[in-house]
Enzyme design. Structure first.
Site, PDB file in Angstrom:
ATOM      1  N   HIS A 232      -3.752   1.791   4.612  1.00  0.00           N
ATOM      2  CA  HIS A 232      -3.443   3.026   4.156  1.00  0.00           C
ATOM      3  C   HIS A 232      -3.107   3.950   5.299  1.00  0.00           C
ATOM      4  O   HIS A 232      -2.200   4.514   5.443  1.00  0.00           O
ATOM      5  CB  HIS A 232      -3.979   3.588   2.989  1.00  0.00           C
TER       6      HIS A 232
ATOM      7  N   LYS B  64       0.872  -1.307   0.024  1.00  0.00           N
ATOM      8  CA  LYS B  64      -0.134  -0.060   0.029  1.00  0.00           C
ATOM      9  C   LYS B  64       1.032   1.279  -0.029  1.00  0.00           C
ATOM     10  O   LYS B  64       1.972   1.352   0.510  1.00  0.00           O
ATOM     11  CB  LYS B  64      -0.817  -0.025   1.550  1.00  0.00           C
TER      12      LYS B  64
END
Length: 124
Positions: A51, A22
């Site tokens: 995230h 990510k």
């Protein structure tokens, strides 16, 4: 150090050396009155489950000295193949939305000038 100097000193791209992980695109602003300077930075790490994990850690580190404020402007994924010298940026963040991958790609090209850096809006 003035905020403009602090902004200029922040590496615009920092990602893990290999793998698929990510990433977030973060806008770092000066908080000085009358100073609207900002810089967009790319951060991507395999240790992050979400995230927000990346954003929270990076924002805390950058904001702790005062004078700077962070805002996450989106996220996605990065596939980094260092042996083939390729980076592919794609996907989106459920929490932050899709980053502007063209901006992220330009930051990565500057950091990895001898790499093939591509992006696509497809995928998660």
């Amino acid at each position: 150090m003035a905020n403009a100097e602090r902004l200029a000193a922040i590496p615009e791209a920092d990602i893990d050396p290999n793998g698929t992980f990510k990433y977030v695109l973060i806008r770092v602003h000066s908080t000085e009155k009358g100073d609207d300077a900002s810089v967009d930075i790319v951060r991507g790490y395999a240790w992050a489950e979400y995230h927000a994990d990346i954003y929270d850690r990076v924002a805390e580190e950058l904001e702790k000295g005062g004078g700077l404020d962070c805002e996450c402007v989106g996220g996605g994924r990065i596939k980094h193949d260092s042996s083939a010298k390729k980076i592919h940026v794609y996907g989106y963040s459920m929490g932050f939305g899709r980053a502007n991958h063209s901006v992220s790609t330009e930051k990565l090209k500057a950091r990895y000038p001898d790499y093939e850096v591509t992006w696509a809006d497809e995928g998660y």
